[in-house]
Motif scaffolding. Structure first.
Motif, mmCIF file in Angstrom:
data_model
loop_
_atom_site.group_PDB
_atom_site.id
_atom_site.type_symbol
_atom_site.label_atom_id
_atom_site.label_comp_id
_atom_site.label_asym_id
_atom_site.label_seq_id
_atom_site.Cartn_x
_atom_site.Cartn_y
_atom_site.Cartn_z
ATOM 1 N N MET A 1 0.887 -1.127 -0.010
ATOM 2 C CA MET A 1 0.016 0.043 0.007
ATOM 3 C C MET A 1 0.763 1.259 -0.176
ATOM 4 S SD MET A 1 -3.124 -0.955 -0.062
ATOM 5 C CE MET A 1 -4.097 0.422 0.210
ATOM 6 N N ARG A 2 0.363 2.482 -0.468
ATOM 7 C CA ARG A 2 1.020 3.511 -0.531
ATOM 8 C C ARG A 2 0.600 4.767 0.214
ATOM 9 N NH1 ARG A 2 0.298 6.092 -6.409
ATOM 10 N NH2 ARG A 2 -2.204 5.814 -6.655
ATOM 11 N N LEU A 3 1.498 5.710 0.554
ATOM 12 C CA LEU A 3 1.153 6.763 0.973
ATOM 13 C C LEU A 3 1.184 7.752 -0.024
ATOM 14 C CD1 LEU A 3 2.646 8.727 4.256
ATOM 15 C CD2 LEU A 3 2.754 9.935 2.051
ATOM 16 N N LEU A 4 0.169 8.636 -0.321
ATOM 17 C CA LEU A 4 0.056 9.640 -1.393
ATOM 18 C C LEU A 4 0.128 11.174 -0.854
ATOM 19 C CD1 LEU A 4 -0.335 10.039 -4.513
ATOM 20 C CD2 LEU A 4 -2.914 10.482 -3.666
ATOM 21 N N ALA A 5 1.102 11.702 -1.407
ATOM 22 C CA ALA A 5 1.614 13.176 -0.796
ATOM 23 C C ALA A 5 1.305 14.228 -2.076
ATOM 24 C CB ALA A 5 2.798 13.439 -0.204
ATOM 25 N N ALA A 6 0.343 14.861 -1.871
ATOM 26 C CA ALA A 6 0.017 15.601 -3.005
ATOM 27 C C ALA A 6 0.779 17.136 -2.833
ATOM 28 C CB ALA A 6 -1.432 16.296 -3.138
ATOM 29 N N VAL A 7 1.653 17.600 -3.780
ATOM 30 C CA VAL A 7 2.498 18.744 -3.656
ATOM 31 C C VAL A 7 2.272 19.687 -4.548
ATOM 32 C CG1 VAL A 7 4.250 17.477 -2.465
ATOM 33 C CG2 VAL A 7 4.319 17.587 -4.897
ATOM 34 N N ARG A 95 -6.596 4.695 -4.420
ATOM 35 C CA ARG A 95 -5.707 3.614 -4.399
ATOM 36 C C ARG A 95 -4.474 3.873 -3.268
ATOM 37 N NH1 ARG A 95 -6.165 5.013 -9.991
ATOM 38 N NH2 ARG A 95 -4.178 5.966 -9.799
ATOM 39 N N ALA A 96 -4.754 4.718 -2.490
ATOM 40 C CA ALA A 96 -3.703 5.003 -1.190
ATOM 41 C C ALA A 96 -4.489 4.732 -0.123
ATOM 42 C CB ALA A 96 -3.404 6.293 -1.268
ATOM 43 N N LYS A 97 -3.556 4.297 0.932
ATOM 44 C CA LYS A 97 -3.988 4.146 2.396
ATOM 45 C C LYS A 97 -3.952 5.351 3.256
ATOM 46 C CE LYS A 97 -3.754 0.479 6.013
ATOM 47 N NZ LYS A 97 -2.966 -0.815 6.020
ATOM 48 N N LEU A 98 -3.210 6.423 2.753
ATOM 49 C CA LEU A 98 -3.018 7.429 3.550
ATOM 50 C C LEU A 98 -2.799 8.785 2.436
ATOM 51 C CD1 LEU A 98 -2.764 9.138 6.443
ATOM 52 C CD2 LEU A 98 -0.341 8.648 6.332
ATOM 53 N N VAL A 99 -3.384 9.792 2.799
ATOM 54 C CA VAL A 99 -3.056 11.127 1.896
ATOM 55 C C VAL A 99 -2.524 12.014 2.775
ATOM 56 C CG1 VAL A 99 -4.244 12.781 0.182
ATOM 57 C CG2 VAL A 99 -5.051 10.282 0.430
ATOM 58 N N VAL A 100 -1.543 12.612 2.340
ATOM 59 C CA VAL A 100 -0.915 13.885 2.967
ATOM 60 C C VAL A 100 -1.124 15.147 2.120
ATOM 61 C CG1 VAL A 100 1.254 14.474 4.151
ATOM 62 C CG2 VAL A 100 0.738 12.146 4.002
ATOM 63 N N LEU A 101 -1.527 16.227 2.972
ATOM 64 C CA LEU A 101 -1.798 17.311 1.937
ATOM 65 C C LEU A 101 -1.200 18.612 2.870
ATOM 66 C CD1 LEU A 101 -5.420 17.203 1.092
ATOM 67 C CD2 LEU A 101 -3.568 16.435 -0.448
ATOM 68 N N GLY A 102 -0.888 19.640 2.234
ATOM 69 C CA GLY A 102 -0.499 20.828 3.007
ATOM 70 C C GLY A 102 -1.767 21.359 3.793
ATOM 71 N N GLN A 103 -1.603 21.885 5.066
ATOM 72 C CA GLN A 103 -2.569 22.291 5.802
ATOM 73 C C GLN A 103 -3.243 23.799 5.422
ATOM 74 O OE1 GLN A 103 -1.961 21.956 9.949
ATOM 75 N NE2 GLN A 103 -4.250 22.445 10.562
ATOM 76 N N THR A 104 -1.971 24.547 5.419
ATOM 77 C CA THR A 104 -2.493 26.111 5.197
ATOM 78 C C THR A 104 -1.364 26.710 4.314
ATOM 79 O OG1 THR A 104 -1.055 26.863 6.841
ATOM 80 C CG2 THR A 104 -3.392 26.341 7.493
ATOM 81 N N GLY A 105 -1.830 27.780 3.744
ATOM 82 C CA GLY A 105 -0.825 28.515 3.032
ATOM 83 C C GLY A 105 -1.586 29.765 2.307
#
Length: 279
Positions: A1-7, A95-105
């Protein structure tokens, strides 16, 4: 499984990449970065002004090449997509087990991500979403706070927190607010009328300890507003706040009042867990 990080190369870009790099191996996941070039606007311009089409295609190709080069330098697997960010990342998130996003900006892309992408993924409720603030990557997790109540969403958040505790060697602290009638957190799981505040808090703690085991610590305190939970998390110097998402509620309050308050006010890394999550 993968961790998906949107940048998106905004203020939270470095924090998201650092979080993905540190957290994925600790959780037994493979880190994947994704960046979306929002090209529908440029496609519309090319359709309206055909003479611009070659220039726009060239510009987008150059942007994509530069982005691929920058993401490749991180040493993590990465994809560059074109389209609407919410839909493109949403497809990858399925298709991800965890999604990481930036919180603020503050820059336009981050405002787009915060107002569109994050809420889109949270409302879909398909995967836990970890929101990390700028300058505060989640690279070390020692103290995890999880908001507890009588809901199934809270139980899902608690179970995920226990899994992370085992994987990361962290302490799990349960947080629970008790309000008066009409407040945010009236304890409907007991009959508080005719009881003193001390008695209500005592009974609430007994209820939660029976439902949520094992807990390293449990804090049950009076609070009339969902934002009081965020303040409690700050005072306890938590590394991560975990909240369950009540995805079956009405659209206006679909995420739950506590999640909504945390999205607006917390400067902690925030993990929102859909009630159907099985980690």
């Amino acid at each position: 499984m993968r961790l998906l990080a949107a940048v998106d190369f905004g203020l939270t870009h470095g924090s998201v990449v650092a979080t993905a790099r540190a957290l994925a191996p600790a959780l037994g996941l493979e880190a994947h970065l994704v960046h979306v070039i929002p090209d529908p606007y440029f496609q519309g311009l090319a359709h309206r002004f055909p003479d611009l089409a070659p220039l726009l295609r060239e510009a987008l190709d150059r942007v994509e090449a530069r982005v691929r080069e920058a993401l490749g330098a991180t040493g993590l697997k990465a994809r560059v997509l074109r389209g609407l960010p919410a839909f493109a990342v949403g497809g990858e998130a399925a298709r991800a087990k965890l999604v990481v996003l930036g919180q603020t900006g503050d820059d336009p892309l981050e405002r787009l991500a915060r107002g569109g992408l994050a809420r889109y993924l949270l409302h879909r409720g398909e995967a836990p979403v970890l929101l990390v603030p700028p300058e505060r990557p989640l690279t070390e997790v020692r103290r995890i706070g999880v908001g507890l109540d009588e809901s199934d969403a809270s139980l899902a958040a608690f179970r995920l927190a226990l899994s992370w505790k085992e994987a990361l060697g962290a302490e799990v602290l349960g947080l629970h607010l008790v309000s008066g009638e009409g407040g945010c957190c009236y304890p409907t799981y007991l009959d508080p009328k005719g009881l003193s505040l001390a008695e209500v808090l005592e009974k609430a703690e007994a209820f939660l300890r029976a439902r949520y085991t094992p807990l390293d610590r449990l804090l049950v305190t009076k609070g009339e507003d969902e934002a009081d939970l965020v303040e409690l998390a700050r005072r306890e110097k938590l590394d991560l706040l975990v909240l369950g998402s009540k995805a079956k509620r009405t659209w206006r309050r679909r995420l739950g009042g506590t999640v909504e308050a945390a999205l607006q006010r917390t400067d902690l890394p925030l993990l929102v867990v859909p009630e159907a999550t099985v980690w």
